[in-house]
Design an enzyme around this catalytic site. Structure first.
Site, short mmCIF file in Angstrom:
data_model
loop_
_atom_site.label_atom_id
_atom_site.label_comp_id
_atom_site.label_asym_id
_atom_site.label_seq_id
_atom_site.Cartn_x
_atom_site.Cartn_y
_atom_site.Cartn_z
CE1 TYR A 1 -4.09 -5.47 -2.26
CE2 TYR A 1 -4.63 -6.43 -0.13
CZ TYR A 1 -3.71 -6.18 -1.14
OH TYR A 1 -2.43 -6.66 -1.02
CB VAL B 1 6.73 -0.48 7.91
CG1 VAL B 1 8.24 -0.41 8.01
CG2 VAL B 1 6.22 -1.80 8.47
CG PHE C 1 4.63 3.76 13.08
CD1 PHE C 1 3.54 4.58 12.83
CD2 PHE C 1 4.47 2.68 13.94
CE1 PHE C 1 2.29 4.31 13.41
CE2 PHE C 1 3.24 2.40 14.54
CZ PHE C 1 2.14 3.22 14.27
CB THR D 1 -1.19 -8.50 16.55
OG1 THR D 1 -2.02 -9.46 15.89
CG2 THR D 1 -1.52 -8.45 18.04
CE LYS E 1 -7.38 -13.42 17.05
NZ LYS E 1 -8.69 -12.84 16.96
P1 NAD Z 1 3.43 -1.49 -4.50
O1 NAD Z 1 2.23 -0.60 -4.52
O2 NAD Z 1 4.75 -0.88 -4.13
O3 NAD Z 1 3.62 -2.23 -5.90
C1 NAD Z 1 2.56 -2.52 -6.77
C2 NAD Z 1 3.04 -2.20 -8.18
O4 NAD Z 1 2.01 -2.54 -9.11
C3 NAD Z 1 3.36 -0.72 -8.41
O5 NAD Z 1 4.58 -0.60 -9.07
C4 NAD Z 1 2.20 -0.22 -9.28
O6 NAD Z 1 2.53 0.89 -10.06
C5 NAD Z 1 1.88 -1.48 -10.05
N1 NAD Z 1 0.50 -1.52 -10.58
C6 NAD Z 1 -0.66 -1.28 -9.90
N2 NAD Z 1 -1.72 -1.43 -10.71
C7 NAD Z 1 -1.23 -1.80 -11.93
C8 NAD Z 1 -1.82 -2.09 -13.19
N3 NAD Z 1 -3.15 -2.04 -13.36
N4 NAD Z 1 -1.01 -2.41 -14.23
C9 NAD Z 1 0.33 -2.45 -14.09
N5 NAD Z 1 0.96 -2.16 -12.92
C10 NAD Z 1 0.19 -1.84 -11.86
O7 NAD Z 1 3.07 -2.69 -3.51
P2 NAD Z 1 3.96 -3.92 -2.99
O8 NAD Z 1 3.96 -3.85 -1.52
O9 NAD Z 1 5.24 -4.00 -3.72
O10 NAD Z 1 3.02 -5.14 -3.40
C11 NAD Z 1 3.29 -5.97 -4.52
C12 NAD Z 1 2.25 -7.09 -4.57
O11 NAD Z 1 2.32 -7.87 -3.38
C13 NAD Z 1 0.82 -6.59 -4.68
O12 NAD Z 1 0.11 -7.43 -5.55
C14 NAD Z 1 0.28 -6.73 -3.28
O13 NAD Z 1 -1.10 -6.94 -3.26
C15 NAD Z 1 1.04 -7.94 -2.77
N6 NAD Z 1 1.16 -7.92 -1.30
C16 NAD Z 1 2.03 -7.07 -0.67
C17 NAD Z 1 2.10 -7.07 0.71
C18 NAD Z 1 3.06 -6.18 1.46
O14 NAD Z 1 3.07 -6.22 2.70
N7 NAD Z 1 3.90 -5.40 0.84
C19 NAD Z 1 1.26 -7.92 1.46
C20 NAD Z 1 0.37 -8.73 0.78
C21 NAD Z 1 0.34 -8.75 -0.60
N1 UDP Z 2 -1.65 1.80 11.26
C1 UDP Z 2 -1.42 2.72 12.29
N2 UDP Z 2 -0.87 3.92 11.95
C2 UDP Z 2 -0.53 4.25 10.68
C3 UDP Z 2 -0.75 3.31 9.64
C4 UDP Z 2 -1.33 2.09 9.98
O1 UDP Z 2 -1.70 2.45 13.47
O2 UDP Z 2 -0.03 5.37 10.47
C5 UDP Z 2 -2.23 0.48 11.62
C6 UDP Z 2 -3.40 0.04 10.77
O3 UDP Z 2 -4.61 0.56 11.28
C7 UDP Z 2 -3.30 -1.47 10.90
C8 UDP Z 2 -1.80 -1.74 11.02
O4 UDP Z 2 -1.22 -0.50 11.43
O5 UDP Z 2 -3.94 -1.91 12.08
C9 UDP Z 2 -1.15 -2.19 9.71
O6 UDP Z 2 -1.55 -1.28 8.72
P1 UDP Z 2 -1.01 -1.30 7.22
O7 UDP Z 2 -1.76 -0.25 6.48
O8 UDP Z 2 0.47 -1.24 7.23
O9 UDP Z 2 -1.37 -2.74 6.65
P2 UDP Z 2 -2.65 -3.72 6.78
O10 UDP Z 2 -2.06 -4.92 7.43
O11 UDP Z 2 -3.72 -3.10 7.64
O12 UDP Z 2 -3.08 -3.92 5.39
#
Ligand code: NAD
Ligand code: UDP
Length: 310
Positions: free
Chosen positions: A144, A187, A190, A209, A273
Site C-alpha cells: 500500500y 473506527v 471499535f 496516536t 504516531k
Molecule cells: P474503500 O475501500 O471504502 O474504497 C476503495 C474503493 O475502491 C472501493 O469501492 C473498491 O471496491 C474500489 N477498488 C479497489 N480496487 C479497485 C480496482 N482495481 N478497480 C476499481 N475499483 C477498485 O476505501 P476508502 O476509505 O473510501 O478510500 C478511498 C481512497 O482514499 C483510497 O485510495 C485510499 O487509499 C485513500 N485513503 C483513504 C483513507 C481513509 O482514512 N479512509 C486514508 C488515506 C487514503
Molecule cells: N487498531 C486497534 N484495534 C483495531 C483496529 C486498529 O487498536 O481493532 C489500531 C491499529 O493498530 C492502528 C490504529 O488503530 O494503530 C489505526 O488503525 P487503522 O487500521 O484504522 O488505520 P491505519 O492508520 O493504521 O492505517
C-alpha cells in the site's frame, strides 16, 4: 455539462464524493470493481439521470470522455490491502497509469487520493508535505505505502513530462457513514464492537496516536483542491491527535456500551504516531476541518446502529 469520473466511487469516501458532486448538478461516472465498495453505498444515487455506474477494474485501460478524474480506487484498510498485496500494488501503479493516460487523452484534470502512509512510521511530527517519510519497502504495509508513493511519482512525472493538470492530496485517517462493517479499521471496529457489547480490541498498548477527520470535511478539501491552481501534494486531515486508548474510551462513552477493553498484539510496522500539519491546506485552499470528533462520531455511530445486525 461537466463529466467527472470517480474511481472507487462505491467505496466509503467515493460514495460521499459522488453524492456531493451530483448535488452540484455535475454528471458523475462512478467506476468500481466492488472489491471493498458496495452497491448499497450508491443505491440511492442510481435513479439520478446524471449518475452512471461502470463496473470496471482500473488495472485494465478504459475509454470514457471525462473532464475531471478523482482516482480513489484502492483498498484502504490494512486487512483489505494485505489480502492480495500484489493486486493492491497493481491497482495503485497500473491503475494510476491507466487514469493518467485517460486524463491525457481528454485533457482532463486528475486528482490522486494519496495517503499519510507515504510518511510511513514518521520521524517528523506532525507530518509536513516536505517530509519524505520513513517507509519499510518490504513489510506487510509496503504494498500500500510504496504503491501510493509510486503513484505520486507517476502523477508528478505525467505533470512534468506531458504538462497534465494533476493534483495530489495526502489523506489522513478519515471516518464516517458508509465505512464497511468488515473494514477492519479502528473506527468501524471499535464502534461495531461497542454496539454489540463485544470486547474492544486495542492492538498493542494503545499509546500509538492517530488524528481522525470526518468524511464531509475531507470531501470539501478534495473539491477545493481540484478547483485550485496547485498540484500539491497537500495534506488533508484533522490535526486533533489522540491515542488509540483514549479513542477506545471515547467510543465507550459515546455508545454507553458494556464492552470491556482488551489488548491484542500490535501488527508489524504499525505507525507510532500520526498527525497532519495542515498549514499548507489552510493557506492555499483556505481549508480546515469544521466537524469535531464527537459530532462526527455520533453521526457514524447512528449509521452503524441502523445498518449492523446485532
Ligand atoms: P474503500 O475501500 O471504502 O474504497 C476503495 C474503493 O475502491 C472501493 O469501492 C473498491 O471496491 C474500489 N477498488 C479497489 N480496487 C479497485 C480496482 N482495481 N478497480 C476499481 N475499483 C477498485 O476505501 P476508502 O476509505 O473510501 O478510500 C478511498 C481512497 O482514499 C483510497 O485510495 C485510499 O487509499 C485513500 N485513503 C483513504 C483513507 C481513509 O482514512 N479512509 C486514508 C488515506 C487514503
Ligand atoms: N487498531 C486497534 N484495534 C483495531 C483496529 C486498529 O487498536 O481493532 C489500531 C491499529 O493498530 C492502528 C490504529 O488503530 O494503530 C489505526 O488503525 P487503522 O487500521 O484504522 O488505520 P491505519 O492508520 O493504521 O492505517
Amino acid at each position: 455539462m461537466k463529466r467527472i469520473l470517480i474511481t472507487g466511487g462505491a467505496g466509503f469516501i467515493g460514495s460521499h464524493l459522488c453524492k456531493r458532486l451530483l448535488n452540484e448538478g455535475i454528471f458523475v461516472i462512478c467506476l468500481d470493481n466492488f472489491f471493498t465498495g458496495r452497491k448499497r453505498n450508491i443505491e440511492n444515487l442510481l435513479p439520478n439521470p446524471n449518475f452512471e455506474l461502470v463496473e470496471h477494474d482500473i488495472i485494465e485501460p478504459i475509454d470514457i470522455r471525462v473532464d475531471e478524474i478523482y482516482n480513489l480506487a484502492c483498498p484502504a484498510s490494512p486487512p483489505h490491502y494485505q489480502y492480495d498485496p500484489i493486486k493492491t500494488m497493481k491497482t495503485s501503479v497500473i491503475g494510476i497509469i491507466n487514469m493518467l493516460e485517460l486524463a491525457e487523452k481528454y485533457n482532463a484534470k486528475i486528482l490522486q487520493a494519496s495517503t499519510s502512509e507515504v510518511y510511513g512510521d514518521p520521524l517528523v511530527h506532525p507530518q509536513v508535505e516536505t517530509y519524505w517519510g520513513n517507509v519499510n519497502p518490504i513489510g506487510i504495509r509496503s504494498c500500500y505505502d510504496e504503491g501510493k508513493r509510486c503513484a505520486e511519482t507517476l502523477v508528478s512525472d505525467y505533470h512534468r513530462q506531458f504538462g497534465l493538470d494533476t493534483k495530489i492530496v495526502r489523506i489522513f485517517n478519515t471516518y464516517g457513514p458508509n465505512m464497511a462493517q468488515d473494514d477492519g479499521r479502528v473506527v468501524s471496529n471499535f464502534i461495531i464492537q461497542a454496539l454489540k457489547n463485544e470486547d474492544i480490541t486495542i492492538y498493542g498498548d494503545g499509546t500509538q496516536t492517530r488524528s481522525f477527520c470526518y468524511v464531509d470535511d475531507l470531501v470539501e478539501g478534495f473539491i477545493k483542491m481540484m478547483n485550485s491552481e496547485i498540484t500539491g501534494p497537500v495534506n488533508l486531515g484533522n490535526p486533533s491527535e489522540r491515542t488509540i486508548e483514549d479513542f477506545a474510551k471515547l467510543i465507550t462513552e459515546l455508545t454507553k456500551t458494556k464492552s470491556k477493553i482488551v489488548y491484542k498484539p500490535l501488527p508489524s510496522d504499525d505507525p507510532t504516531k500520526r498527525r497532519p500539519d495542515i498549514t499548507l491546506a489552510k493557506k492555499v485552499l483556505n481549508w480546515q476541518p469544521e466537524i469535531d470528533i464527537k459530532t462526527g462520531l455520533e453521526k457514524t455511530i447512528e449509521y452503524f446502529r441502523h445498518t449492523i445486525k446485532i
